[in-house]
Enzyme design. Structure first.
Site, mmCIF file in Angstrom:
data_model
loop_
_atom_site.group_PDB
_atom_site.id
_atom_site.type_symbol
_atom_site.label_atom_id
_atom_site.label_comp_id
_atom_site.label_asym_id
_atom_site.label_seq_id
_atom_site.Cartn_x
_atom_site.Cartn_y
_atom_site.Cartn_z
ATOM 1 N N ASN A 398 0.816 -1.204 0.000
ATOM 2 C CA ASN A 398 0.000 0.000 0.000
ATOM 3 C C ASN A 398 0.855 1.261 0.000
ATOM 4 O O ASN A 398 1.062 1.881 -1.036
ATOM 5 C CB ASN A 398 -0.954 -0.019 1.192
ATOM 6 C CG ASN A 398 -2.000 1.079 1.124
ATOM 7 O OD1 ASN A 398 -1.975 1.915 0.228
ATOM 8 N ND2 ASN A 398 -2.910 1.084 2.053
ATOM 9 N N ASP A 399 1.401 1.598 1.158
ATOM 10 C CA ASP A 399 2.104 2.876 1.268
ATOM 11 C C ASP A 399 3.310 2.979 0.344
ATOM 12 O O ASP A 399 3.633 4.062 -0.120
ATOM 13 C CB ASP A 399 2.550 3.091 2.716
ATOM 14 C CG ASP A 399 1.355 3.103 3.653
ATOM 15 O OD1 ASP A 399 0.319 3.664 3.267
ATOM 16 O OD2 ASP A 399 1.457 2.531 4.748
#
Lengths: 471, 97
Positions: A398-399
């Site tokens: 994700n990040d």
């Protein structure tokens, strides 16, 4: 002063052990020689233990009882063997955290025994200072690592826990610990102060890790590694034992160095990680809890649609993340890559330094699935290749692929180097749901026009891709 | 300041510097094995634990020492085994396909 023959022999064994440890670490710098390095260090450890037993029995006569040593060694070796052989690779961060706890415990207990038996008034300034630091660091490492373990296992919330005055009270406790060690130097027989140092260490371990979120775990694990090493070094100073000082310094600096690298990979300072409580910002939480995120809706595709995109691809870059570890999808990734390769598609893997929950986490998982390590590429090496790639396949990351890090100055991850998955012609994102990731930040990548989200368990989805491509 | 402390500090800083040089050359690929490895090496606290557990001390000290031996030996044995297990998995192209 001249040493007796026996003492000389023991000291030479310690010297040999220290040299072997350094050579072992040097060999670990290359995957080709790394296993030899482990062997060298193992020989070093045997030499150090043999030297200690000789020293304890022959030279000083300190070791007089064997039953406790033997029982503890046997049980410890059995447990260690079990942990070494059967812990799944996906549980590696948890295992490392737990073993840091054991390291801290061992050192802390040795410190208490030193104080009890040689202690108090008879200790020199150096000994009492070193023992105080040893016990404080050992206790802190012990409970801090247990907290990290609990957070990784999900016993304790992975979200940062914060309260008003947290940093101030932690600072006060650190100052108090150092103050008490200072008091012990002046009054070495003040046993209450010694036990207060140990107690404060235990408390500090819990309180210092409490505000650190799951996304910062790689840095925390490195730091705990560092503390365990420094505690061992302090033991070396207290006992006047060089091999302990050396190993402690090696361990301490390895953890420190890795922690710095991790912080740099997240574009954040060490102190920011320690006191920042990443992901605790209330406004991002509000967004997460909101029913529907504002702005364009993500383009959710079916397994068939995504499989079609993959079938047409000539080049694919896989971006693995913690989600791959959670669903144990590394073997499914490898199977899909195999099928793609038989279709003539080039498959590579892009590894972000902080992907997962510890440094190098993804490399180990992919290695377990028999992915050759020369197919794995670091961020700096592969990032420019995304724009010439047909598909970026993001598996539970994700990040590390959030374009907000490049463009959105108000984002908590602004400035963090990311993998440019959004630059690929098509970006296929495998994710369990549309919720925000561990850091609690919305990801713009998911709503880009060239992104296709495939929701569901990553392992299942990958197996469906493979089946579809085999047809 | 005692001479022992000075000697100890020499040893500490030279080891730290050597460690820095050697460890900074370990590639990202091997960072998890590196952690398991340094963890095993930090089991060197076994050295102090053995003296604590085997000494002619009071029961409390002996028990604490034995727990320390237990914890340290878990790290030594488990750490080395798991490092080697990980390293065995790292294969270049041409390995099992």
């Amino acid at each position: 002063m001249t040493l007796s023959l026996a003492e000389t022999f023991v000291q030479l064994l310690y010297l040999a052990a220290s040299i072997l440890f350094v050579l072992g670490l040097k060999d670990l710098g290359d995957a080709q020689t790394a296993r030899r390095g482990v062997l060298l260090a193992e020989v070093g450890m045997v030499a150090a233990v043999a030297g200690t037993l000789l020293y304890g029995v022959g030279v000083t006569g300190v070791i007089v009882r064997w039953e406790w040593i033997l029982v503890a060694l046997l049980i410890g070796s059995a447990v260690g063997t079990g942990m070494g052989l059967w812990i799944p690779m996906t549980k590696m961060p948890e295992r490392i955290a737990l073993s840091h706890a054991f390291g801290g415990l061992a050192v802390g207990l040795v410190g208490v025994v030193e104080y009890l038996e040689h202690g108090g008034a008879k200790m020199s300034t150096l000994q009492i200072t070193a023992t105080g630091l040893e016990v404080a660091l050992g206790a802190l490492t012990f409970t801090g690592s247990l907290m990290a373990f609990g957070k990784l296992q999900g016993f304790i919330t992975g979200r940062p826990v914060t309260y008003v005055g947290q940093n101030a009270s932690n600072m006060a406790m650190i100052a108090g610990t150092l103050g008490l060690i200072g008091l012990l130097v002046l009054q070495p027989d003040a046993a209450w102060a010694f036990y207060a140092v140990a107690t404060l260490g235990v408390l500090l371990g819990v309180l210092l890790v409490l505000p650190i979120g799951g996304a910062d775990m790689p840095v925390v694990i490195c730091l705990l590694n560092s503390y365990a090493g420094l505690a061992a070094s302090a033991t070396g100073f207290a006992l006047g034992n060089n091999v302990l000082i050396i190993c402690g310094a090696l361990d301490g600096f390895s953890g420190f160095l890795l922690g710095m690298m991790m912080s740099k990979a997240m574009n954040r300072s060490f102190s920011n990680v320690l006191f920042g409580a990443f992901g605790a910002a209330p406004e991002t939480k509000a967004v997460t809890e909101g029913a529907a995120p504002a702005g364009p809706a993500p383009n959710v595709g079916s397994v068939e649609e995504a499989a079609e995109v993959l079938r047409a691809a000539r080049s694919v870059i896989v971006v693995p993340g913690y989600g791959m570890a959670v669903s144990q999808a590394q073997h499914a990734v490898r199977d899909l890559a195999n099928v793609l390769q038989t279709h003539g598609c080039e498959v590579r893997y892009a590894i972000h330094p902080v992907a997962g929950r510890m440094p190098g986490h993804m490399n180990v998982l992919l290695a377990e699935a028999n992915v050759p390590y020369d197919h794995l590429f670091d961020l700096e090496v592969i990032n420019d290749d995304f724009s010439a790639t047909d598909v970026a396949l993001v598996v539970g990351a994700n990040d590390v692929v959030n374009p907000a890090a490049r463009s959105n100055q108000s984002s908590p991850i602004y400035g963090m180097p990311i993998l440019s998955a959004d630059m690929a012609k098509t970006c296929v994102v495998l994710k369990r749901s549309l919720n925000a990731g561990f850091a609690g930040i919305e990801n713009e990548l998911f709503v880009r026009s060239n992104t296709m989200m495939v929701l569901g368990d990553a392992k299942k989805t990958l197996m469906q891709f493979t089946a579809a491509l085999k047809e | 300041m005692s001479l022992t402390l000075i000697f100890g500090l020499y040893v500490f800083f030279l080891a730290a510097f050597t460690g820095y040089q050697v460890i900074s050359k370990v590639p990202h690929l091997l960072h998890t094995p590196l952690m398991a490895f340094t963890n095993a090496i930090s089991g060197i606290s076994l050295v102090g634990s053995l003296l604590a557990a085997g000494g002619h001390y009071g029961t409390v000290s002996t028990v604490l020492g034995a727990v320390a031996v237990l914890a340290a030996s878990i790290n030594v044995v488990g750490g080395f085994l798991i490092t080697d297990r990980m390293l065995r998995m790292f294969k270049k192209k041409g390995g099992a396909r």
